[in-house]
Scaffold this motif. Structure first.
Motif, PDB file in Angstrom:
ATOM      1  N   LEU A  12     -15.373  -3.950 -27.833  1.00 36.28           N
ATOM      2  CA  LEU A  12     -14.963  -2.596 -28.201  1.00 36.28           C
ATOM      3  C   LEU A  12     -13.918  -2.621 -29.316  1.00 36.28           C
ATOM      4  CD1 LEU A  12     -15.319   0.386 -27.532  1.00 36.28           C
ATOM      5  CD2 LEU A  12     -13.547   0.150 -25.784  1.00 36.28           C
ATOM      6  N   CYS A  13     -13.090  -3.654 -29.312  1.00 39.46           N
ATOM      7  CA  CYS A  13     -12.068  -3.833 -30.340  1.00 39.46           C
ATOM      8  C   CYS A  13     -12.045  -5.318 -30.719  1.00 39.46           C
ATOM      9  CB  CYS A  13     -10.675  -3.446 -29.837  1.00 39.46           C
ATOM     10  SG  CYS A  13     -10.520  -1.778 -29.188  1.00 39.46           S
ATOM     11  N   LEU A  14     -11.821  -5.585 -31.966  1.00 44.87           N
ATOM     12  CA  LEU A  14     -11.606  -6.959 -32.421  1.00 44.87           C
ATOM     13  C   LEU A  14     -10.285  -6.971 -33.183  1.00 44.87           C
ATOM     14  CD1 LEU A  14     -12.761  -9.823 -32.518  1.00 44.87           C
ATOM     15  CD2 LEU A  14     -13.851  -9.217 -34.687  1.00 44.87           C
ATOM     16  N   ARG A  15      -9.248  -7.475 -32.531  1.00 43.89           N
ATOM     17  CA  ARG A  15      -7.915  -7.432 -33.121  1.00 43.89           C
ATOM     18  C   ARG A  15      -7.847  -8.321 -34.359  1.00 43.89           C
ATOM     19  NH1 ARG A  15      -4.455  -9.080 -28.085  1.00 43.89           N
ATOM     20  NH2 ARG A  15      -6.279 -10.425 -27.859  1.00 43.89           N
ATOM     21  N   ARG A  16      -7.270  -7.771 -35.397  1.00 46.61           N
ATOM     22  CA  ARG A  16      -7.119  -8.472 -36.674  1.00 46.61           C
ATOM     23  C   ARG A  16      -5.981  -7.806 -37.440  1.00 46.61           C
ATOM     24  NH1 ARG A  16     -12.009  -5.381 -37.549  1.00 46.61           N
ATOM     25  NH2 ARG A  16     -13.354  -7.190 -37.351  1.00 46.61           N
ATOM     26  N   PRO A  17      -5.434  -8.439 -38.468  1.00 47.65           N
ATOM     27  CA  PRO A  17      -4.412  -7.771 -39.285  1.00 47.65           C
ATOM     28  C   PRO A  17      -4.954  -6.477 -39.866  1.00 47.65           C
ATOM     29  CG  PRO A  17      -4.498 -10.130 -39.780  1.00 47.65           C
ATOM     30  CD  PRO A  17      -5.686  -9.831 -38.905  1.00 47.65           C
ATOM     31  N   GLY A  18      -4.083  -5.498 -39.971  1.00 45.87           N
ATOM     32  CA  GLY A  18      -4.492  -4.224 -40.534  1.00 45.87           C
ATOM     33  C   GLY A  18      -4.846  -3.216 -39.460  1.00 45.87           C
ATOM     34  N   GLN A  19      -5.377  -2.095 -39.892  1.00 46.08           N
ATOM     35  CA  GLN A  19      -5.618  -0.968 -39.003  1.00 46.08           C
ATOM     36  C   GLN A  19      -7.058  -0.870 -38.501  1.00 46.08           C
ATOM     37  OE1 GLN A  19      -3.067   1.306 -37.981  1.00 46.08           O
ATOM     38  NE2 GLN A  19      -1.932  -0.428 -38.807  1.00 46.08           N
ATOM     39  N   ASP A  20      -7.957  -1.688 -39.038  1.00 47.16           N
ATOM     40  CA  ASP A  20      -9.367  -1.588 -38.658  1.00 47.16           C
ATOM     41  C   ASP A  20      -9.728  -2.696 -37.673  1.00 47.16           C
ATOM     42  OD1 ASP A  20     -12.043  -1.162 -38.379  1.00 47.16           O
ATOM     43  OD2 ASP A  20     -12.564  -1.494 -40.480  1.00 47.16           O
ATOM     44  N   TRP A  21      -9.861  -2.302 -36.401  1.00 46.71           N
ATOM     45  CA  TRP A  21     -10.225  -3.262 -35.351  1.00 46.71           C
ATOM     46  C   TRP A  21     -11.673  -3.062 -34.893  1.00 46.71           C
ATOM     47  CZ3 TRP A  21      -5.639  -3.677 -31.321  1.00 46.71           C
ATOM     48  CH2 TRP A  21      -4.499  -4.143 -31.998  1.00 46.71           C
ATOM     49  N   THR A  72      -8.091 -17.285 -24.388  1.00 50.77           N
ATOM     50  CA  THR A  72      -7.874 -16.601 -23.114  1.00 50.77           C
ATOM     51  C   THR A  72      -7.260 -15.224 -23.328  1.00 50.77           C
ATOM     52  OG1 THR A  72      -5.812 -17.892 -22.950  1.00 50.77           O
ATOM     53  CG2 THR A  72      -7.701 -18.667 -21.675  1.00 50.77           C
ATOM     54  N   ASP A  73      -6.413 -15.086 -24.347  1.00 53.98           N
ATOM     55  CA  ASP A  73      -5.835 -13.783 -24.651  1.00 53.98           C
ATOM     56  C   ASP A  73      -6.907 -12.801 -25.117  1.00 53.98           C
ATOM     57  OD1 ASP A  73      -3.502 -12.021 -25.086  1.00 53.98           O
ATOM     58  OD2 ASP A  73      -4.065 -12.196 -27.186  1.00 53.98           O
ATOM     59  N   ASP A  74      -7.851 -13.278 -25.915  1.00 56.52           N
ATOM     60  CA  ASP A  74      -8.967 -12.425 -26.325  1.00 56.52           C
ATOM     61  C   ASP A  74      -9.782 -11.970 -25.118  1.00 56.52           C
ATOM     62  OD1 ASP A  74      -8.527 -12.583 -29.144  1.00 56.52           O
ATOM     63  OD2 ASP A  74      -9.454 -14.568 -29.162  1.00 56.52           O
ATOM     64  N   LEU A  75      -9.990 -12.872 -24.176  1.00 56.35           N
ATOM     65  CA  LEU A  75     -10.744 -12.515 -22.976  1.00 56.35           C
ATOM     66  C   LEU A  75      -9.995 -11.469 -22.167  1.00 56.35           C
ATOM     67  CD1 LEU A  75     -13.073 -12.834 -21.023  1.00 56.35           C
ATOM     68  CD2 LEU A  75     -12.006 -14.928 -20.148  1.00 56.35           C
ATOM     69  N   ASP A  76      -8.695 -11.658 -21.990  1.00 59.14           N
ATOM     70  CA  ASP A  76      -7.906 -10.670 -21.260  1.00 59.14           C
ATOM     71  C   ASP A  76      -7.981  -9.303 -21.932  1.00 59.14           C
ATOM     72  OD1 ASP A  76      -7.162 -12.752 -19.614  1.00 59.14           O
ATOM     73  OD2 ASP A  76      -5.146 -12.955 -20.440  1.00 59.14           O
ATOM     74  N   TYR A  77      -7.920  -9.293 -23.268  1.00 57.90           N
ATOM     75  CA  TYR A  77      -7.971  -8.022 -23.984  1.00 57.90           C
ATOM     76  C   TYR A  77      -9.339  -7.372 -23.841  1.00 57.90           C
ATOM     77  CZ  TYR A  77      -6.722  -4.541 -27.444  1.00 57.90           C
ATOM     78  OH  TYR A  77      -6.433  -3.348 -28.060  1.00 57.90           O
ATOM     79  N   HIS A  78     -10.388  -8.164 -23.914  1.00 53.45           N
ATOM     80  CA  HIS A  78     -11.739  -7.631 -23.720  1.00 53.45           C
ATOM     81  C   HIS A  78     -11.862  -6.990 -22.340  1.00 53.45           C
ATOM     82  CE1 HIS A  78     -16.088  -7.282 -23.840  1.00 53.45           C
ATOM     83  NE2 HIS A  78     -16.209  -8.103 -22.814  1.00 53.45           N
ATOM     84  N   VAL A  79     -11.322  -7.637 -21.312  1.00 53.99           N
ATOM     85  CA  VAL A  79     -11.369  -7.075 -19.960  1.00 53.99           C
ATOM     86  C   VAL A  79     -10.677  -5.723 -19.921  1.00 53.99           C
ATOM     87  CG1 VAL A  79     -10.485  -7.380 -17.612  1.00 53.99           C
ATOM     88  CG2 VAL A  79     -11.660  -9.271 -18.755  1.00 53.99           C
ATOM     89  N   SER A  80      -9.609  -5.556 -20.709  1.00 58.66           N
ATOM     90  CA  SER A  80      -8.878  -4.278 -20.716  1.00 58.66           C
ATOM     91  C   SER A  80      -9.695  -3.154 -21.341  1.00 58.66           C
ATOM     92  CB  SER A  80      -7.545  -4.422 -21.458  1.00 58.66           C
ATOM     93  OG  SER A  80      -7.718  -4.389 -22.871  1.00 58.66           O
ATOM     94  N   THR A  81     -10.806  -3.481 -22.001  1.00 60.49           N
ATOM     95  CA  THR A  81     -11.671  -2.460 -22.606  1.00 60.49           C
ATOM     96  C   THR A  81     -12.905  -2.181 -21.758  1.00 60.49           C
ATOM     97  OG1 THR A  81     -13.036  -3.997 -23.931  1.00 60.49           O
ATOM     98  CG2 THR A  81     -10.938  -3.265 -24.883  1.00 60.49           C
TER      99      THR A  81
END
Length: 411
Positions: free
Chosen positions: A259-268, A290-299
């Motif tokens: 749902l989101c892909l964290r990256r520099p800037g405002q467009d995820w 593991t942090d990416d996985l945790d964030y994915h779970v939050s979505t």
């Protein structure tokens, strides 16, 4: 909730087995079922004109040092006096999450005090909390903007308007229960799902939205169910009670698109259709951590979400102090193994009726009968919660009134 030592959140995940082990550690933390938590959301309205939009500046003025950083990046985000934290959803819905307690009575007392503090802060600038699970006055509109929320909106817009309704107009009541000991996990996991449709029906409060009747008892849940089944459908389904919850959840997590892909800037905004399983298989330039996985779970937003504890997400926001009744009912139903098994047996025949519960509420005879039986079971177990006498009596009477209304309708 059960706690564990801090995990390293930056480990690169080389394969699905490593991701499975991480999910087992963070999502199903076993131990004695001791703690109960609650998270309450409300829409926020102008006292004189509830249809008037509420802007971020007014919310910042109200919340002051308790403002979340999504509203005010410079805020210290101080907890409320009894430990609750304030967050804001994209449409300006306010959420209070109090720390879990070993006593339901203590949890109710602390939460009531934090809500009273929030009410005072809002009243000072002419604002008040809503009384239902969806905004009955205003159409969906953004109030809080972040890269996460923008990415969510872009993805949800591909499927229709339900995503914006959910993001900007809905408010829920979430009850959090411990997973339990290893030999209890399967039963508590299955029961948490099975009782969802009758409890959703019993506490539906979201029939009007943007000035119109919706045709749904819970238009809030209708919006959630319409967003994307890969991230909002129930994880557990009837007939799978013996299945390993961790394995079931892992398949769900791997199969859900980003749902989101964290990256520099405002467009995820993520690449279309890429699942977390695809990411593990090399679909993106770098491997996930593991942090990416945790964030994915939050979505991911299923009706029951494992977060080390079980987060029951299927209840609409309740008016005034009405949130105490579903909290106490669920606490009573999960008090011990006997009540958990009985609650599952009552609910299993209607455990698949999520859409019916959202559409018809207690006008569906099978859901009404199951809800009545669950209320009876909860009333029997309520004294074991050790609530203060006054709180016990108020909740007991509130459950009895709801039960009597169901019985009258059945006749």
């Amino acid at each position: 909730m059960v706690t564990s030592p801090e995990l390293d959140r930056s480990v690169i995940l080389r394969d699905s087995a490593a991701a499975f082990r991480h999910l087992a550690r963070i999502c199903f933390k076993t131990g004695p079922p001791t703690y109960t938590g609650v998270e309450l959301e409300w829409t926020v309205h102008d006292v004189a004109d509830p249809a008037r939009p509420v802007d971020p500046a007014r919310l910042r003025a109200a919340l002051g040092r308790h403002s979340p950083v999504t509203l005010d990046p410079a805020s210290p985000a101080e907890p409320l006096r009894h430990g609750g934290t304030v967050t804001l959803e994209p449409g300006g819905q306010l959420e209070v999450s109090t720390p879990p307690r070993t006593s339901t009575g203590a949890l109710i007392q602390a939460t009531e005090a934090d809500i009273a503090q929030v009410n005072g802060l809002l009243a000072a600038v002419g604002l008040t909390l809503g009384r239902s699970g969806i905004d009955p006055h205003r159409r969906p509109r953004p109030v809080v903007e972040t890269p996460r929320y923008r990415a969510m909106r872009r993805v949800f817009d591909e499927r229709g308007p339900a995503g914006r309704t959910m993001m900007y107009s809905t408010a829920g009541l979430q009850v959090c229960l411990d997973v339990g000991e290893p030999d209890q996990v399967g039963a508590r996991w299955a029961a948490a799902h099975a009782i969802g449709p009758p409890m959703l029906a019993a506490f539906a409060s979201a029939s009007r939205h943007a000035g119109q009747r919706t045709g749904w008892a819970s238009a809030r849940m209708a919006a959630w169910l319409a967003i994307d089944p890969a991230r909002t459908r129930p994880v557990w389904t009837p007939g799978t009670a013996a299945e390993n919850p961790t394995a079931t959840w892992t398949r769900y997590v791997f199969g859900a698109p980003l749902l989101c892909l964290r990256r520099p800037g405002q467009d995820w905004t993520p690449p279309p259709g890429v699942t977390f399983g695809d990411w593990l298989d090399g679909a993106l330039p770098r491997p996930p951590t593991t942090d990416d996985l945790d964030y994915h779970v939050s979505t991911l937003f299923p009706p029951v979400r494992p977060r080390g504890y079980l987060e029951l997400r299927y209840l609409d926001a309740q008016p005034d102090r009405g949130w105490r009744i579903p909290l106490a009912v669920l606490s009573a139903l999960f008090h011990d193994g006997g009540t958990v098994c009985a609650a599952y047996s009552i609910s299993e025949p209607v455990a698949h009726r999520w859409s019916t519960a959202a559409r018809r509420g207690l006008s569906d005879p099978a859901l009404a009968a199951a809800a009545a039986a669950l209320f009876d079971l909860a009333l029997d177990a309520l004294p074991r919660l050790g609530l203060p006498a006054g709180t016990h009596d108020e909740i007991h009477e509130g459950v009895r009134r709801r039960l009597a209304a169901i019985r009258r309708a059945e006749r």
